[in-house]
Design a protein around this motif. Structure first.
Motif, PDB file in Angstrom:
ATOM      1  N   ALA A  66     -10.471  -2.146   0.948  1.00  0.00           N
ATOM      2  CA  ALA A  66      -9.142  -2.481   1.484  1.00  0.00           C
ATOM      3  C   ALA A  66      -8.277  -1.220   1.470  1.00  0.00           C
ATOM      4  CB  ALA A  66      -8.512  -3.594   0.655  1.00  0.00           C
ATOM      5  N   LYS A  67      -8.350  -0.488   0.352  1.00  0.00           N
ATOM      6  CA  LYS A  67      -7.567   0.760   0.247  1.00  0.00           C
ATOM      7  C   LYS A  67      -8.021   1.785   1.278  1.00  0.00           C
ATOM      8  CE  LYS A  67      -6.511   0.500  -4.702  1.00  0.00           C
ATOM      9  NZ  LYS A  67      -7.131   0.882  -5.982  1.00  0.00           N
ATOM     10  N   GLN A  68      -9.362   1.920   1.392  1.00  0.00           N
ATOM     11  CA  GLN A  68      -9.902   2.879   2.360  1.00  0.00           C
ATOM     12  C   GLN A  68      -9.457   2.532   3.783  1.00  0.00           C
ATOM     13  OE1 GLN A  68     -12.624   5.485   1.876  1.00  0.00           O
ATOM     14  NE2 GLN A  68     -11.557   5.465  -0.081  1.00  0.00           N
ATOM     15  N   MET A  69      -9.477   1.243   4.104  1.00  0.00           N
ATOM     16  CA  MET A  69      -9.055   0.819   5.441  1.00  0.00           C
ATOM     17  C   MET A  69      -7.597   1.183   5.671  1.00  0.00           C
ATOM     18  SD  MET A  69     -10.859  -2.835   6.337  1.00  0.00           S
ATOM     19  CE  MET A  69     -11.007  -3.645   4.769  1.00  0.00           C
ATOM     20  N   MET A  70      -6.754   0.934   4.665  1.00  0.00           N
ATOM     21  CA  MET A  70      -5.326   1.241   4.801  1.00  0.00           C
ATOM     22  C   MET A  70      -5.116   2.745   4.956  1.00  0.00           C
ATOM     23  SD  MET A  70      -3.277  -1.444   2.422  1.00  0.00           S
ATOM     24  CE  MET A  70      -4.425  -1.831   1.151  1.00  0.00           C
ATOM     25  N   GLU A  71      -5.855   3.525   4.167  1.00  0.00           N
ATOM     26  CA  GLU A  71      -5.735   4.979   4.286  1.00  0.00           C
ATOM     27  C   GLU A  71      -6.074   5.451   5.688  1.00  0.00           C
ATOM     28  OE1 GLU A  71      -7.836   7.428   1.379  1.00  0.00           O
ATOM     29  OE2 GLU A  71      -6.915   6.192  -0.195  1.00  0.00           O
ATOM     30  N   GLY A 109      -5.431   3.832   8.289  1.00  0.00           N
ATOM     31  CA  GLY A 109      -4.382   3.402   9.214  1.00  0.00           C
ATOM     32  C   GLY A 109      -4.450   1.938   9.593  1.00  0.00           C
ATOM     33  N   THR A 110      -5.430   1.224   9.037  1.00  0.00           N
ATOM     34  CA  THR A 110      -5.568  -0.196   9.342  1.00  0.00           C
ATOM     35  C   THR A 110      -4.414  -0.970   8.712  1.00  0.00           C
ATOM     36  OG1 THR A 110      -7.950   0.130   9.198  1.00  0.00           O
ATOM     37  CG2 THR A 110      -7.178  -2.151   9.259  1.00  0.00           C
ATOM     38  N   ASN A 111      -3.916  -1.954   9.451  1.00  0.00           N
ATOM     39  CA  ASN A 111      -2.799  -2.750   9.002  1.00  0.00           C
ATOM     40  C   ASN A 111      -3.297  -3.937   8.164  1.00  0.00           C
ATOM     41  OD1 ASN A 111      -0.194  -3.596   8.785  1.00  0.00           O
ATOM     42  ND2 ASN A 111      -0.049  -4.382  10.881  1.00  0.00           N
ATOM     43  N   VAL A 112      -3.640  -3.650   6.896  1.00  0.00           N
ATOM     44  CA  VAL A 112      -4.068  -4.723   5.983  1.00  0.00           C
ATOM     45  C   VAL A 112      -2.809  -5.393   5.449  1.00  0.00           C
ATOM     46  CG1 VAL A 112      -5.304  -5.282   3.861  1.00  0.00           C
ATOM     47  CG2 VAL A 112      -6.174  -3.484   5.366  1.00  0.00           C
ATOM     48  N   VAL A 113      -2.677  -6.702   5.707  1.00  0.00           N
ATOM     49  CA  VAL A 113      -1.427  -7.381   5.337  1.00  0.00           C
ATOM     50  C   VAL A 113      -1.579  -8.335   4.164  1.00  0.00           C
ATOM     51  CG1 VAL A 113      -0.455  -7.163   7.654  1.00  0.00           C
ATOM     52  CG2 VAL A 113      -1.794  -9.218   7.076  1.00  0.00           C
ATOM     53  N   ALA A 114      -2.801  -8.720   3.824  1.00  0.00           N
ATOM     54  CA  ALA A 114      -2.971  -9.706   2.756  1.00  0.00           C
ATOM     55  C   ALA A 114      -4.403  -9.738   2.261  1.00  0.00           C
ATOM     56  CB  ALA A 114      -2.585 -11.097   3.265  1.00  0.00           C
ATOM     57  N   GLY A 115      -4.559 -10.395   1.094  1.00  0.00           N
ATOM     58  CA  GLY A 115      -5.890 -10.717   0.605  1.00  0.00           C
ATOM     59  C   GLY A 115      -5.981 -12.226   0.451  1.00  0.00           C
ATOM     60  N   ALA A 116      -7.212 -12.755   0.440  1.00  0.00           N
ATOM     61  CA  ALA A 116      -7.395 -14.180   0.178  1.00  0.00           C
ATOM     62  C   ALA A 116      -8.528 -14.345  -0.817  1.00  0.00           C
ATOM     63  CB  ALA A 116      -7.703 -14.934   1.470  1.00  0.00           C
ATOM     64  N   VAL A 117      -8.202 -14.916  -1.984  1.00  0.00           N
ATOM     65  CA  VAL A 117      -9.203 -15.166  -3.029  1.00  0.00           C
ATOM     66  C   VAL A 117      -8.805 -16.459  -3.740  1.00  0.00           C
ATOM     67  CG1 VAL A 117     -10.308 -14.290  -5.118  1.00  0.00           C
ATOM     68  CG2 VAL A 117      -9.487 -12.666  -3.408  1.00  0.00           C
ATOM     69  N   PRO A 118      -9.677 -17.461  -3.767  1.00  0.00           N
ATOM     70  CA  PRO A 118      -9.315 -18.710  -4.422  1.00  0.00           C
ATOM     71  C   PRO A 118      -8.998 -18.488  -5.898  1.00  0.00           C
ATOM     72  CG  PRO A 118     -11.658 -18.699  -3.768  1.00  0.00           C
ATOM     73  CD  PRO A 118     -11.019 -17.501  -3.156  1.00  0.00           C
ATOM     74  N   GLY A 119      -7.868 -19.030  -6.348  1.00  0.00           N
ATOM     75  CA  GLY A 119      -7.481 -18.904  -7.750  1.00  0.00           C
ATOM     76  C   GLY A 119      -6.692 -17.648  -8.063  1.00  0.00           C
ATOM     77  N   LYS A 120      -6.540 -16.748  -7.077  1.00  0.00           N
ATOM     78  CA  LYS A 120      -5.828 -15.486  -7.331  1.00  0.00           C
ATOM     79  C   LYS A 120      -4.510 -15.407  -6.563  1.00  0.00           C
ATOM     80  CE  LYS A 120      -9.149 -13.832  -9.949  1.00  0.00           C
ATOM     81  NZ  LYS A 120     -10.182 -12.839  -9.674  1.00  0.00           N
TER      82      LYS A 120
END
Lengths: 289, 383
Positions: free
Chosen positions: A25-30, A32-43
């Protein structure tokens, strides 16, 4: 222009709290990818890689307008994660996970036919539009902006061919790793169609491998529908029948279907030159431009 | 993962598919005792994972104790196409009037399971598929609902099976599908499904391939895996290390990351006039210890004369690879076989700095690395 992904893409990462999910996720953002959220059950309510985490993909879509998911969920749960992405009506889901049971993918495949979401993978490196965004684990630094579309069943072989292209100054519109499993969401034909309809893509490199008949079907499709010049590569010429060569999908059956010869000759018959080495693929591509 | 015949038969019998009575034996006395108990005539069948066992002398039909002893003695311990026979299945001989084929597999092109039935059982079904494709009736199954009973009947009718047998054959097919689905089968087939003189059907052979990616949720089958593996020592070692490994017959050892790139490296060895000794994929993100294990694997293959290491880092980092190569090689007073290394992608520069170039030959491109390894192997094999 590019296909499937650009800097407007809004990404939710399923499995963002795991080691791989967080790192990439960090690498993608670095990149330039527009990562806006994560989805993990219970988190839900936590934060990971600098973005908010939600319990469900639906919540991530409602709160952050995500339209694309990248899935880094372990194989036992990945089929379920893909179902969740499909049922949330995203535009695109990219499943990186390797080792999903084939019967889980058969059920995913059935649901896929009932939704408008496009699935890439599983068991793939993802896709990248150089200079804009990447979805997945591809090393961004080897890619360059340009006019070649690339589609491949294998991750590291993609990198090899891209390296051969980039090192002689040939960049890419988008590179798509479609994955090495027997059942995948996006086929060669789907990717070829996207590149054919993309104004900026002037040539296409297609990297196949032994197993199945996707390359033969792609050759027939190219013959009928693709005007953009295509150069090919087929890995596994020396693979013995009956042995799985790493990828679950890379196996020549006992009766001889899925051989490299059959794929190479189908491509040649469709007017597609096939390189003996990755360097030769780059030679062909260069001659098209 | 392919089950042995005796394992697959047990799984099929447990699900309610009729199978001949049989016993497993690992010595001659045991085989004879089993034959006596089952009653002559019996078939004595080598339990190894190779096709064409019958033609190779691995299956014998016997009708008394003397012949049973002789057959068991000759089959046990024999070398069948490179596999040592240490067990035989002693099985009731079935008096049959016809041989059918039934099977379930995954149709890759459609991404859907498919059931297949044919009247041409008892022969290689792949040959039938090639020479007379219409002789095999097919029915695609929706995996979310499973096989409907009508679908089993339909494919049996379509195959032109004697209508008297419809109920029994479609029953076997329905059971086979449920089994395939529950046990995460890749393929499940019965060839031949024998028809007896009183119009019953019985599974005279049983094939079950299990999806290796699903073994985590099939503990009973995973336990059978150890038994099913057999064969090559190096392949067993690869299992232990968790590598994707296939042994081949050449002398250039190959290590790389990612199936497509490793296959390409094999192909290039062949293209430049060498012969690949193996396929070894260390997978994504391999750390130093794993790299050292990979070298250990390839060094322990006596056929190997040189090694080419081709890493294109995505998740895998060049510095970790270099550390692993150094660690593996520094423990030798003399490097057992010349090693050629090509690093590209993530952290390749760091890797090159770490790599001890007294121990390995470094090349910049894939093509150069392969050619170098092929020429080293040629030099060694000429000595």
């Amino acid at each position: 222009m590019s296909v499937l992904v650009d800097d407007d893409t809004r990404v939710v990462v399923q499995g963002i709290t795991g080691g791989e999910g967080k790192f990439h996720a960090k690498q993608m953002m670095e990149y330039g990818t527009n990562v806006v959220a994560g989805a993990v059950p219970g988190k839900g309510g936590q934060e990971a890689a600098g973005v908010p985490v939600y319990d469900t993909v639906q919540q991530a879509v409602e709160a952050e307008n995500a339209d694309t998911s990248v899935i880094f969920v372990p194989p036992a749960f990945a089929g379920d994660a893909i179902f969740e992405a499909l049922d949330t009506d995203l535009d695109l889901a990219v499943a990186i996970t390797e080792g999903i049971p084939t019967q889980d993918m058969a059920r995913v495949n059935k649901r896929l036919s009932e939704t408008d979401t496009r699935l890439i993978g599983p068991n793939c490196p993802g896709l990248i539009t150089p200079g804009e965004a990447k979805l997945g684990i591809l090393p961004g630094n080897i890619f360059a902006e340009g006019n070649v579309g690339l589609v491949s069943r294998s991750g590291t072989l993609t990198y090899q061919v891209v390296d051969n292209l980039t090192s002689r100054g040939i960049g890419q519109t988008t590179a798509i790793g479609i994955g090495g499993d027997p059942i995948i969401g996006t086929s060669f034909i789907d990717a070829l169609e996207l590149f054919e309809n993309d104004d900026e893509t002037e040539a296409i490199a297609m990297c196949g491998e032994i197993g199945g008949e996707d390359e033969e079907q792609a050759a027939a499709y190219i013959d009928e529908h693709v005007d953009t010049p295509v150069a090919g590569f087929i890995a596994g010429r020396t693979a013995p029948p009956g042995k799985r060569m790493g990828h679950a999908g890379a196996i020549v059956s006992g009766s001889g279907t899925g051989t490299a010869e059959s794929k190479i000759s189908a491509l040649n018959d469709a007017g597609v030159p096939v390189g003996d080495t990755p360097e030769e693929v780059a030679d062909h591509i260069e001659s098209f431009l | 993962m392919k089950l042995h015949e005796y394992q697959a038969k047990q799984v099929f019998a447990d699900a309610g598919i009729p199978t001949p009575s049989s016993q497993l034996a690992s010595d001659v006395d045991g085989a004879v005792a089993a034959a006596e108990e089952i009653g002559y005539p019996v078939a004595i069948k080598a339990q190894v994972q190779v096709g064409g066992r019958g033609k190779a002398g691995g299956i014998e039909l016997v009708d008394d104790e003397e012949n049973a002893r002789e057959a068991a003695d000759s089959i046990l311990g024999m070398d069948l196409k490179g596999y040592h026979v240490d067990r035989v299945l002693v099985e009731e001989a079935v008096d049959f009037t016809d041989e059918l084929y039934v099977g379930i597999t995954m149709d890759r092109a459609e991404g859907t399971p498919v059931a297949m039935v044919s009247r041409k059982g008892g022969v290689n079904i792949e040959e039938v598929a090639e020479e007379d494709p219409d002789a095999i009736a097919r029915e695609h199954i929706d995996p979310s609902f499973g096989m409907m009973p009508y679908q089993a009947r339909k494919v049996v009718y379509d195959a032109g099976i004697d209508p008297e047998l419809t109920r029994d054959v479609s029953g076997v097919l329905n059971t086979l599908y449920d089994l395939w689905s529950e046990k995460d089968g890749a393929d499940a087939e019965i060839n031949p499904l024998m028809v007896t003189s009183d119009d019953a059907v019985i599974a005279a052979d049983a094939v079950m391939n299990v999806d290796e990616d699903a073994l985590f949720r099939q503990p009973e089958l995973a336990e059978m895996e150890e038994d099913a593996a057999g064969g090559d020592d190096l392949e067993a070692k690869a299992d232990e290390y968790g590598f994707d490994y296939v042994r081949l017959s050449g002398n250039v050892g190959i290590i790389g990351n990612g199936a497509g790139l490793v296959m390409t490296t094999l192909d290039l060895v062949d293209y430049y006039g060498g012969e690949p000794a193996n396929f070894l994929d260390v997978g994504g993100g391999a750390k130093a210890a794993r790299i050292a294990n990979a070298l250990d694997m390839v060094f322990s293959d006596d056929n190997v004369d040189s090694v080419v290491f081709n890493i294109f880092g995505g998740i895998t980092r060049g510095d970790e690879v270099a550390k692993g190569i150094n660690e593996a090689l520094e423990q030798f007073d003399e490097i057992p076989k010349p090693v050629v290394v090509r690093l590209a992608g993530t952290n390749w520069e760091e890797g090159m700095e770490i790599l001890n170039e007294d121990l390995v030959t470094v090349e910049q491109t894939l093509e150069e690395a392969v050619q170098r390894a092929v020429s080293y192997a040629d030099e060694v094999s000429e000595q």
